[in-house]
Design a protein around this motif. Sequence first.
Motif, PDB file in Angstrom:
ATOM      1  N   GLY A  56       0.785  -1.225   0.000  1.00 32.50           N
ATOM      2  CA  GLY A  56       0.000   0.000   0.000  1.00 32.50           C
ATOM      3  C   GLY A  56       0.816   1.274   0.000  1.00 32.50           C
ATOM      4  O   GLY A  56       0.258   2.372   0.123  1.00 32.50           O
ATOM      5  N   GLY A  57       2.129   1.153  -0.138  1.00 37.88           N
ATOM      6  CA  GLY A  57       2.985   2.329  -0.132  1.00 37.88           C
ATOM      7  C   GLY A  57       3.220   2.899  -1.522  1.00 37.88           C
ATOM      8  O   GLY A  57       2.787   2.327  -2.525  1.00 37.88           O
ATOM      9  N   THR A  58       3.934   4.000  -1.561  1.00 40.15           N
ATOM     10  CA  THR A  58       4.252   4.675  -2.817  1.00 40.15           C
ATOM     11  C   THR A  58       5.741   4.560  -3.080  1.00 40.15           C
ATOM     12  O   THR A  58       6.560   4.913  -2.229  1.00 40.15           O
ATOM     13  CB  THR A  58       3.864   6.165  -2.745  1.00 40.15           C
ATOM     14  OG1 THR A  58       2.458   6.272  -2.494  1.00 40.15           O
ATOM     15  CG2 THR A  58       4.213   6.892  -4.033  1.00 40.15           C
ATOM     16  N   ALA A  59       6.100   4.068  -4.265  1.00 40.61           N
ATOM     17  CA  ALA A  59       7.517   3.879  -4.571  1.00 40.61           C
ATOM     18  C   ALA A  59       7.736   3.904  -6.075  1.00 40.61           C
ATOM     19  O   ALA A  59       6.824   3.630  -6.864  1.00 40.61           O
ATOM     20  CB  ALA A  59       8.023   2.556  -4.001  1.00 40.61           C
ATOM     21  N   VAL A  60       8.953   4.249  -6.444  1.00 44.38           N
ATOM     22  CA  VAL A  60       9.376   4.199  -7.838  1.00 44.38           C
ATOM     23  C   VAL A  60      10.801   3.658  -7.889  1.00 44.38           C
ATOM     24  O   VAL A  60      11.611   3.945  -7.002  1.00 44.38           O
ATOM     25  CB  VAL A  60       9.296   5.594  -8.498  1.00 44.38           C
ATOM     26  CG1 VAL A  60      10.229   6.582  -7.804  1.00 44.38           C
ATOM     27  CG2 VAL A  60       9.609   5.529  -9.979  1.00 44.38           C
ATOM     28  N   ALA A  61      11.088   2.841  -8.886  1.00 48.15           N
ATOM     29  CA  ALA A  61      12.433   2.286  -9.050  1.00 48.15           C
ATOM     30  C   ALA A  61      13.281   3.269  -9.856  1.00 48.15           C
ATOM     31  O   ALA A  61      12.868   3.722 -10.926  1.00 48.15           O
ATOM     32  CB  ALA A  61      12.365   0.942  -9.757  1.00 48.15           C
ATOM     33  N   VAL A  62      14.457   3.590  -9.335  1.00 49.00           N
ATOM     34  CA  VAL A  62      15.377   4.502 -10.027  1.00 49.00           C
ATOM     35  C   VAL A  62      16.783   3.896 -10.026  1.00 49.00           C
ATOM     36  O   VAL A  62      17.642   4.290  -9.247  1.00 49.00           O
ATOM     37  CB  VAL A  62      15.388   5.916  -9.409  1.00 49.00           C
ATOM     38  CG1 VAL A  62      14.152   6.692  -9.799  1.00 49.00           C
ATOM     39  CG2 VAL A  62      15.513   5.860  -7.885  1.00 49.00           C
ATOM     40  N   PRO A  63      17.020   2.933 -10.912  1.00 50.96           N
ATOM     41  CA  PRO A  63      18.351   2.310 -10.959  1.00 50.96           C
ATOM     42  C   PRO A  63      19.389   3.267 -11.535  1.00 50.96           C
ATOM     43  O   PRO A  63      19.144   3.933 -12.544  1.00 50.96           O
ATOM     44  CB  PRO A  63      18.137   1.106 -11.876  1.00 50.96           C
ATOM     45  CG  PRO A  63      16.954   1.455 -12.716  1.00 50.96           C
ATOM     46  CD  PRO A  63      16.080   2.312 -11.863  1.00 50.96           C
ATOM     47  N   PHE A  64      20.531   3.371 -10.872  1.00 51.81           N
ATOM     48  CA  PHE A  64      21.679   4.101 -11.393  1.00 51.81           C
ATOM     49  C   PHE A  64      22.900   3.750 -10.561  1.00 51.81           C
ATOM     50  O   PHE A  64      22.790   3.158  -9.485  1.00 51.81           O
ATOM     51  CB  PHE A  64      21.445   5.621 -11.408  1.00 51.81           C
ATOM     52  CG  PHE A  64      21.119   6.249 -10.074  1.00 51.81           C
ATOM     53  CD1 PHE A  64      22.104   6.530  -9.132  1.00 51.81           C
ATOM     54  CD2 PHE A  64      19.805   6.583  -9.756  1.00 51.81           C
ATOM     55  CE1 PHE A  64      21.805   7.124  -7.916  1.00 51.81           C
ATOM     56  CE2 PHE A  64      19.487   7.176  -8.530  1.00 51.81           C
ATOM     57  CZ  PHE A  64      20.492   7.451  -7.612  1.00 51.81           C
ATOM     58  N   ASP A  65      24.066   4.142 -11.075  1.00 53.96           N
ATOM     59  CA  ASP A  65      25.342   3.899 -10.415  1.00 53.96           C
ATOM     60  C   ASP A  65      25.692   5.122  -9.583  1.00 53.96           C
ATOM     61  O   ASP A  65      25.878   6.215 -10.124  1.00 53.96           O
ATOM     62  CB  ASP A  65      26.413   3.647 -11.481  1.00 53.96           C
ATOM     63  CG  ASP A  65      27.784   3.328 -10.915  1.00 53.96           C
ATOM     64  OD1 ASP A  65      27.991   3.495  -9.694  1.00 53.96           O
ATOM     65  OD2 ASP A  65      28.663   2.916 -11.694  1.00 53.96           O
ATOM     66  N   VAL A  66      25.794   4.967  -8.270  1.00 51.86           N
ATOM     67  CA  VAL A  66      26.042   6.117  -7.398  1.00 51.86           C
ATOM     68  C   VAL A  66      27.415   6.736  -7.625  1.00 51.86           C
ATOM     69  O   VAL A  66      27.652   7.881  -7.228  1.00 51.86           O
ATOM     70  CB  VAL A  66      25.882   5.756  -5.902  1.00 51.86           C
ATOM     71  CG1 VAL A  66      24.457   5.323  -5.607  1.00 51.86           C
ATOM     72  CG2 VAL A  66      26.897   4.709  -5.467  1.00 51.86           C
ATOM     73  N   THR A  67      28.327   6.009  -8.256  1.00 52.28           N
ATOM     74  CA  THR A  67      29.661   6.575  -8.506  1.00 52.28           C
ATOM     75  C   THR A  67      29.698   7.456  -9.746  1.00 52.28           C
ATOM     76  O   THR A  67      30.734   8.060 -10.041  1.00 52.28           O
ATOM     77  CB  THR A  67      30.723   5.465  -8.645  1.00 52.28           C
ATOM     78  OG1 THR A  67      30.491   4.708  -9.826  1.00 52.28           O
ATOM     79  CG2 THR A  67      30.712   4.549  -7.436  1.00 52.28           C
ATOM     80  N   ASP A  68      28.595   7.564 -10.464  1.00 53.13           N
ATOM     81  CA  ASP A  68      28.483   8.399 -11.669  1.00 53.13           C
ATOM     82  C   ASP A  68      27.630   9.617 -11.325  1.00 53.13           C
ATOM     83  O   ASP A  68      26.410   9.517 -11.217  1.00 53.13           O
ATOM     84  CB  ASP A  68      27.835   7.575 -12.788  1.00 53.13           C
ATOM     85  CG  ASP A  68      27.693   8.330 -14.096  1.00 53.13           C
ATOM     86  OD1 ASP A  68      27.694   9.585 -14.085  1.00 53.13           O
ATOM     87  OD2 ASP A  68      27.537   7.668 -15.139  1.00 53.13           O
TER      88      ASP A  68
END
Length: 250
Positions: A56-68
């Motif tokens: 029941g929560g709100t979420a979105v997937a945001v894949p990325f490389d934190v070193t970039d």
Amino acid sequence: MSMFDLTGHVALVTGAGQNAGAGIALALAEQGAAVAVNDLRAERAEATCAEIQKAGGTAVAVPFDVTDLDAVRAGLARAGEALGGHIDILVNNAGIPADMGYGPFRDITPERWRGPVEINLFGAMNCVHAALPGMRQAGWGRIVQISSGAGRTGLAIGVALYGSGKGGVESFVRHISQEEAGAGITANTLALGLMQSAGGPGISDIAAGIPVGRLGRPEDVGAAVAFLASPESSWLTGQTIDLNGGSVTR
């Protein structure tokens, strides 16, 4: 309003596709935050996102490389657009590179030194640098850094590179806490003890030696982060808090 209510806040949790990161994302969503779920691997981010949505929560997937840094900036922009607000809760949890550089330092060649430090120190710096403008403009923000006991305790188990990255980022967070306190932004670190996800031989024996008698669980980390991310934690900043079942006390 209940304590630790995060309704109306937007959180980004890096490395949230599994283990402690997933537990953090789920806990923040349960408290009402809209959560941007980051992971290097899109399928893992999407799995955690689906679990939040199922509850029941709100979420979105945001894949990325934190070193970039460019990828980080683009990811935060996507998250803000999808969730209807800037990131005001940042949880830097990503910390395991493809090559952890395990082993005695004397045996590790220089080309392997950079990875563990890059993700743990510069990855966190990238995310903080991208998130601070929105937090400063709003006059409110929470930065939570996930670290490890290896950042402050010397260990003869081949984690010198990992420990160096964690020690560096803990120092970074302390400085950020002082620079940004006047803007309504707190910055704290959780130094984790041995978690269930560690696996390997002898783990049950190690767990028995922890005063509370067990390894850490994702929900343990999630609960602690939910407090540090909450409005009620406004007088707590610049601290490194050990979350380890009592295995180390300071």
